[in-house]
Design a protein around this motif. Structure first.
Motif, PDB file in Angstrom:
ATOM      1  N   ARG A 128       0.856  -1.179   0.000  1.00  0.00           N
ATOM      2  CA  ARG A 128       0.000   0.000   0.000  1.00  0.00           C
ATOM      3  C   ARG A 128       0.897   1.234   0.000  1.00  0.00           C
ATOM      4  NH1 ARG A 128      -5.220   0.703   1.411  1.00  0.00           N
ATOM      5  NH2 ARG A 128      -5.297  -1.450   2.168  1.00  0.00           N
ATOM      6  N   VAL A 129       0.669   2.120  -0.961  1.00  0.00           N
ATOM      7  CA  VAL A 129       1.484   3.326  -1.066  1.00  0.00           C
ATOM      8  C   VAL A 129       0.580   4.550  -0.987  1.00  0.00           C
ATOM      9  CG1 VAL A 129       3.275   2.194  -2.425  1.00  0.00           C
ATOM     10  CG2 VAL A 129       1.387   3.331  -3.591  1.00  0.00           C
ATOM     11  N   VAL A 130       1.114   5.606  -0.423  1.00  0.00           N
ATOM     12  CA  VAL A 130       0.399   6.880  -0.320  1.00  0.00           C
ATOM     13  C   VAL A 130       1.092   7.875  -1.226  1.00  0.00           C
ATOM     14  CG1 VAL A 130      -0.313   8.743   1.198  1.00  0.00           C
ATOM     15  CG2 VAL A 130      -0.333   6.396   2.041  1.00  0.00           C
ATOM     16  N   LEU A 131       0.319   8.526  -2.089  1.00  0.00           N
ATOM     17  CA  LEU A 131       0.885   9.457  -3.068  1.00  0.00           C
ATOM     18  C   LEU A 131       0.285  10.841  -2.872  1.00  0.00           C
ATOM     19  CD1 LEU A 131       0.536   7.162  -6.204  1.00  0.00           C
ATOM     20  CD2 LEU A 131       2.613   7.582  -4.915  1.00  0.00           C
ATOM     21  N   ASP A 132       1.072  11.845  -3.217  1.00  0.00           N
ATOM     22  CA  ASP A 132       0.546  13.204  -3.226  1.00  0.00           C
ATOM     23  C   ASP A 132      -0.520  13.324  -4.313  1.00  0.00           C
ATOM     24  OD1 ASP A 132       2.273  13.946  -1.207  1.00  0.00           O
ATOM     25  OD2 ASP A 132       3.845  14.585  -2.601  1.00  0.00           O
ATOM     26  N   PRO A 133      -1.535  14.152  -4.124  1.00  0.00           N
ATOM     27  CA  PRO A 133      -2.634  14.258  -5.097  1.00  0.00           C
ATOM     28  C   PRO A 133      -2.168  14.540  -6.522  1.00  0.00           C
ATOM     29  CG  PRO A 133      -3.215  15.384  -3.065  1.00  0.00           C
ATOM     30  CD  PRO A 133      -1.767  14.987  -2.922  1.00  0.00           C
ATOM     31  N   GLY A 134      -1.100  15.314  -6.694  1.00  0.00           N
ATOM     32  CA  GLY A 134      -0.662  15.655  -8.046  1.00  0.00           C
ATOM     33  C   GLY A 134       0.490  14.816  -8.556  1.00  0.00           C
ATOM     34  N   ALA A 135       0.778  13.698  -7.896  1.00  0.00           N
ATOM     35  CA  ALA A 135       1.934  12.876  -8.273  1.00  0.00           C
ATOM     36  C   ALA A 135       1.744  12.266  -9.660  1.00  0.00           C
ATOM     37  CB  ALA A 135       2.146  11.765  -7.249  1.00  0.00           C
ATOM     38  N   PRO A 136       2.787  12.301 -10.517  1.00  0.00           N
ATOM     39  CA  PRO A 136       2.679  11.679 -11.849  1.00  0.00           C
ATOM     40  C   PRO A 136       2.317  10.198 -11.770  1.00  0.00           C
ATOM     41  CG  PRO A 136       4.632  13.074 -11.717  1.00  0.00           C
ATOM     42  CD  PRO A 136       4.079  12.989 -10.330  1.00  0.00           C
ATOM     43  N   ALA A 137       2.840   9.502 -10.740  1.00  0.00           N
ATOM     44  CA  ALA A 137       2.530   8.078 -10.604  1.00  0.00           C
ATOM     45  C   ALA A 137       1.040   7.865 -10.400  1.00  0.00           C
ATOM     46  CB  ALA A 137       3.322   7.483  -9.437  1.00  0.00           C
ATOM     47  N   LEU A 138       0.405   8.776  -9.684  1.00  0.00           N
ATOM     48  CA  LEU A 138      -1.032   8.665  -9.439  1.00  0.00           C
ATOM     49  C   LEU A 138      -1.802   8.849 -10.745  1.00  0.00           C
ATOM     50  CD1 LEU A 138      -3.084   8.254  -7.169  1.00  0.00           C
ATOM     51  CD2 LEU A 138      -3.192  10.732  -6.915  1.00  0.00           C
ATOM     52  N   ALA A 139      -1.377   9.805 -11.545  1.00  0.00           N
ATOM     53  CA  ALA A 139      -2.033  10.036 -12.834  1.00  0.00           C
ATOM     54  C   ALA A 139      -1.862   8.836 -13.756  1.00  0.00           C
ATOM     55  CB  ALA A 139      -1.471  11.294 -13.491  1.00  0.00           C
ATOM     56  N   ARG A 140      -0.656   8.257 -13.744  1.00  0.00           N
ATOM     57  CA  ARG A 140      -0.409   7.084 -14.600  1.00  0.00           C
ATOM     58  C   ARG A 140      -1.255   5.901 -14.161  1.00  0.00           C
ATOM     59  NH1 ARG A 140      -0.616   4.139 -17.802  1.00  0.00           N
ATOM     60  NH2 ARG A 140       0.933   2.997 -19.011  1.00  0.00           N
ATOM     61  N   ALA A 141      -1.399   5.717 -12.841  1.00  0.00           N
ATOM     62  CA  ALA A 141      -2.230   4.628 -12.339  1.00  0.00           C
ATOM     63  C   ALA A 141      -3.689   4.855 -12.729  1.00  0.00           C
ATOM     64  CB  ALA A 141      -2.084   4.517 -10.828  1.00  0.00           C
TER      65      ALA A 141
END
Length: 576
Positions: free
Chosen positions: A67-80
């Motif tokens: 389980r990972v926590v990402l910042d709202p604007g993280a590129p990894a979050l957008a890619r996911a």
């Protein structure tokens, strides 16, 4: 940040739950207890290669969930999100990797999931680039590579420099494409000339014959008609006579006359019966049709002429057209289509020289652009090399390498490449008075460990740094002991002030600086070693002192070792 990792049936691990947090987390335990499997699990979660041999004996599948926590604007979050992943209610993202043992224990399928959605393994690797930086013994060996040293320098110089490098690489790729096309055009010039000449000959022949659309079909009909003109005349004349008689209907047996007689008879009596009158009307319509046909037959006979000269001309024209259809298509329509295509192709071929000139101009322009960009890259690297040398050398002094110096040298490469016109090399002066030697030749394992850590700290703290938020170090303290080990722990703790740092270590001096200290042990079930959830423990207070004492002397209950362990903990708290 990685919050937790759950592992099932991987190596010696039957089931384990590793809770992580911000700051510095260390993982310790006896050799063979399963620490390596924790890193193997993390590697799988980050898109690493799956090895079916790591699946626990007797199990069909191993799985790792993180389980990972990402910042709202993280590129990894957008890619996911692009891959269809779902975030948990708390904003965290769940990653899952499974590995099958396979029927023979050597082959098995691996599957990857992000946010509950099945994804290619490569997506995990993409996310890993944004999430985690992993350093192990293999990475220390990679540090000997000039390419890796150049990448580290480019990272240190800053975001503007990296954008410049991206522009250079784009121009380099474009130049490669231009050069490939130019080489192809020049190498194929003779073939293109031969092809153009054949096309010109063919187009000249088509132009000379000047075929018209469907002319072959029209001529075939005309030749057929002229070849049988007398037979056609006889048939048309006989039909005309049958319709109208020898003297335009004077013969009462002619069809038109017979029809006319029938019409009159019915019309005369039709007034007495509507049905008979309707039949009379229909017979009248037939009479009109026969009259029209007889008129058309008369006109046909008048136009039909036996013309041997025209027949000869038509046959000669068909022969000309036949020479085209034998060479360029089975019909005139296909010949005309070939001529259209050939004309366009000839324009391309004739424009080859012009295209070659254009490509040469493009190449010259790109060469000039690459030269300018390469100079700017060199300037940035040289300025950055001085700063990186100073920062890393200062870090090495703090890592008990007094007098050591890292020199980052930027020299012209033998020839420009996709990364610029520079050759970057890192030289290490291990102590005062020692000669500078390339990292790939003169540095020991312990020195490489500290140099790698010093470079990582420099990269993480550089202005505009874009390093991932989590660092994983596997035995970064290899070959290190004594005061140097204490300083390694201090630097790791410093790095963890702004990042999550996970370290697997055998040194109590490093472990003492941890914000969280996890200990991995193993149990025995049915005569087989296994790590269960209860075997991965968070140790605090006395339990942590006992673990540090074990790491120091192998005797966790030794009074001297425990005293030393307590001193290390006190030292680490003062040093932070």
């Amino acid at each position: 940040m990685i919050e937790e990792i759950r592992i099932e049936n991987l190596g010696v691990i039957g089931r384990a739950h590793v809770e992580l947090g911000p700051g510095l987390t260390v993982l310790t335990g006896e050799t063979g207890a399963g620490k390596t499997m924790v890193l193997t699990a993390l590697n799988l979660l980050l898109g690493g290669k799956a090895d079916p041999a790591t699946v626990r004996v007797g199990s069909a599948t191993a799985s790792v969930e993180g389980r990972v926590v990402l910042d709202p604007g993280a590129p990894a979050l957008a890619r996911a999100a692009e891959a269809g992943a779902d975030l948990d209610d708390d904003g965290s993202l769940v990653l899952l990797r499974t590995v099958g043992a396979g029927s023979d224990g050597t082959t098995g399928r691996s599957r990857a999931y992000v946010g509950g959605r099945s994804v290619p393994q490569g997506l995990l690797a993409e996310l890993a680039d944004e999430l985690v930086t992993v350093h192990g013994q293999a990475d220390q060996a990679r540090l000997r590579s000039p390419a890796v040293q150049r990448e580290a320098l480019d990272e240190f110089v800053g975001a503007a420099h990296r954008e410049l490098l991206a522009s250079y690489r784009g121009a380099w790729a474009q130049r490669a494409r231009v050069d490939a096309e130019l080489t192809d055009l020049v190498d194929r010039a003779r073939d293109r000339t031969r092809e153009a000449e054949l096309l010109r000959l063919g187009l000249a022949e088509v132009e000379r014959v000047d075929p018209q659309p469907d002319e072959d079909v029209t001529l075939a009909d005309e030749v057929e008609r002229l070849s049988h003109a007398e037979d056609l005349r006889t048939a048309a004349a006989g039909a005309h006579t049958a319709l109208v008689g020898e003297d335009d209907g004077a013969d009462g047996s002619a069809a038109v006359g017979t029809i006319e007689l029938a019409r009159r008879l019915l019309e005369h009596e039709g007034s007495h019966d509507p049905a008979l009158a309707a039949l009379a009307t229909r017979i009248a319509e037939a009479g009109y049709l026969l009259a029209d046909v007889s008129t058309d037959l008369a006109a046909y006979l008048e136009d039909l002429q036996a013309d041997p000269l025209r027949l000869e001309a038509a046959q000669r024209r068909r022969a000309e057209l036949g020479s085209l259809t034998r060479s360029y298509g089975s019909t005139i329509a296909e010949v005309l289509a070939w001529a259209d295509t050939a004309g366009r192709r000839l324009l391309d071929l004739d424009g080859g020289e012009g295209r070659i000139d254009e490509l040469r101009e493009d190449r010259a322009r790109l060469d000039a652009e690459l030269g300018t960009l390469a100079e700017q890259l060199t300037s940035g690297r040289r300025a950055g090399a001085e700063r990186l040398s100073t920062v890393v050398s200062d870090e090495l002094a703090g890592l008990a390498m007094g007098g050591a110096e890292l020199r980052v040298v930027v020299e012209p490469a033998d020839e420009p490449g996709p990364h610029g016109a520079d050759r970057v090399e890192m030289l290490l002066v291990p102590h005062a008075g020692a000669p500078a030697r390339a990292l790939g030749k003169g540095a020991s394992g312990g020195e490489l460990s500290r140099v790698m850590l010093a470079i990582e700290v420099a990269l993480a703290t550089a202005p505009g740094a874009t390093r991932p938020g989590t660092f994983v170090f596997d035995e970064v303290d290899a070959g290190v002991g004594g005061r140097a080990a204490v300083e390694v722990g201090r630097r790791l703790s410093s790095l963890a002030q702004g990042s999550q740092v996970l370290v697997v270590t055998h040194l109590a001096q490093v472990a003492a600086f941890a914000d969280r200290h996890l200990v991995v042990t193993k149990s025995t079930a049915d005569g087989v070693d296994v790590v269960t959830e209860s075997d991965v423990r968070l140790v605090t207070q006395e339990d942590r002192v006992r673990e540090l004492a074990r790491m120091l002397s192998g005797q966790e209950d030794s009074h001297a070792a425990r005293t030393h362990a307590a001193e290390l903990l006190e030292l680490s708290s003062v040093g932070r």
